[in-house]
Motif scaffolding. Sequence first.
Motif, short mmCIF file in Angstrom:
data_model
loop_
_atom_site.label_atom_id
_atom_site.label_comp_id
_atom_site.label_asym_id
_atom_site.label_seq_id
_atom_site.Cartn_x
_atom_site.Cartn_y
_atom_site.Cartn_z
N UNK A 58 0.77 -1.04 -0.06
CA UNK A 58 -0.05 -0.02 -0.09
C UNK A 58 0.92 1.31 -0.02
N UNK A 59 0.25 2.51 0.73
CA UNK A 59 0.93 3.72 0.51
C UNK A 59 0.86 4.14 1.76
N UNK A 60 2.16 4.96 1.97
CA UNK A 60 2.38 5.90 3.14
C UNK A 60 1.40 6.93 3.54
N UNK A 61 0.95 7.57 2.54
CA UNK A 61 -0.20 8.57 2.52
C UNK A 61 -1.28 8.47 1.65
N UNK A 62 -2.30 8.95 1.70
CA UNK A 62 -3.39 8.82 0.64
C UNK A 62 -3.71 10.16 -0.18
N UNK A 63 -2.57 11.14 0.11
CA UNK A 63 -2.64 12.54 -0.53
C UNK A 63 -1.73 12.38 -1.72
N UNK A 64 -0.90 11.48 -1.70
CA UNK A 64 -0.03 11.31 -3.13
C UNK A 64 0.42 9.94 -3.58
N UNK A 65 -0.28 9.09 -2.73
CA UNK A 65 -0.19 7.81 -2.93
C UNK A 65 1.47 7.06 -2.93
N UNK A 66 2.29 7.77 -2.27
CA UNK A 66 3.71 7.28 -2.11
C UNK A 66 3.53 5.83 -1.45
N UNK A 67 4.25 4.98 -2.24
CA UNK A 67 4.18 3.72 -1.69
C UNK A 67 5.05 3.29 -0.57
#
Length: 475
Positions: A61-70
């Motif tokens: 998944x992603x570190x954050x939902x703002x920029x979808x950094x994996x």
Amino acid sequence: MKQILIAALALNVSPVAFSQQTEQQKSIDNYVKEAIKTNNIPGLAIGVLKDDKIIFEKYYGTENLEDNKKVDPNSMFRVYSTSKLMTNVGIFQLIEQGKLSLEDNVSKYVENIPKNWQNVKVKNLLTHSSGVPDFVAFNDILPEYSSSQAIERLSKEKMDFTAGNEFRYNQTNYMLLSMIIEKITGQSFENFILNNQFSDVKNQVVYSSNALEKIPNRIIKYNYNSETKKYEKSKDVEGKKAYPGNGIAITLPAFLKWSSHLSKNNLLNQKTKEMMWQPFEFGNKKDIFAYGWEINKVNNIPSYGFSGGNVSAYRIFPQNNLTIIMMSNGYNFFPAQYHMINGIAAIIDKKLMDNYSLAEESIIAEFAKPNNQNAEKNYFKVKSESSKWDFEDTLNNIGYILLRNSRIDEAVKVFELNLKEHPQSANAFDSLGDGYFSAKNYNLSLKNYKKSLELNPQNTNAQNMIDQIEKLMKK
């Protein structure tokens, strides 16, 4: 096939063992992916150590939902109360060095503590048996308050209970432990922990109990908003006094290295670890907890660990030379950390299979589904597997989670099911009263509260709700 054989031989692993490990990794991966789907977890890191080797390390998944950094090996998850494990180890390092004793009074190291705290000992802080007031319960203790300022404010409050009598989770305990560490070492708390437990991975660990502070690669918890049906990033700010209780953000590789050091007796010797994992003798003879560590037993095999923020968990099985680490950044229905630890343990070693936990996980997963028409049928099917299983608390928790997610009709059905299963439970009647109250069915709500109060005259919630409903019905 030839390449696999060569790789297996190079690692001094038999082809059969290599194949088994690969299948095991696939099973863990499939299980984790299903758990992510069920709980809508945005980002996750899982690590497993077996016989002092990393047998599973994966990022989802992603570190954050703002920029979808994996999520990747550089991602530093804030582990919340799992941070307490490092504080525990720090305290026992000082005990091992002869600089501190479990029997020492806190007043020996902390100045100006209230008179009614004078009999509190170091062992009471670690076991949450101190009875001192918890600073998180007081809104006027501000994030910028120092530990000394917090103590001054808490000195106006009474003790919750006599030291040593019972377990009551409390952040003030860990604030005091950090003050003891600083007094003995002359270092800041966080520097002492980093220097003595993370010297080889300092750049992968950071202390901060401020979710708003911008720290590269740090992952902050997301809270699910049941009204908007969206995740919202946590904005909690608690200050330096909270560091020893919930302040660490750490990468999975650093956590795995810390765990390896712990297993190999590089942080503490074996005798000290065994002392740390001994059950504390609470005065009430009921509570079970070690010196800063939860104690779990599956098939009479002990394990020790802790969890934090419902998004992280750590569990070590000393007899099996196994450790499992789980770090995530949110969930939208039921906290998944304990079920995931248990599920992974069962895949690795069938002797660690907790059938009750697996059954509970199945029940929760069905009720979590938006269209859960088969949930009750599944519940009875699962329950039939063992006459010893009782899911009263599980159903109760599911009902309240459904309430919080504005699934009121479903919640009422679960509370009704729980009452049908436990017709003499005051708590089941009380919960059904809450369900009917949320559904604005005040007549049935009142009826259930009265029955709950009849079964348990000490139920203040039922009495308060009865008074509230009677006032509403008079209008």
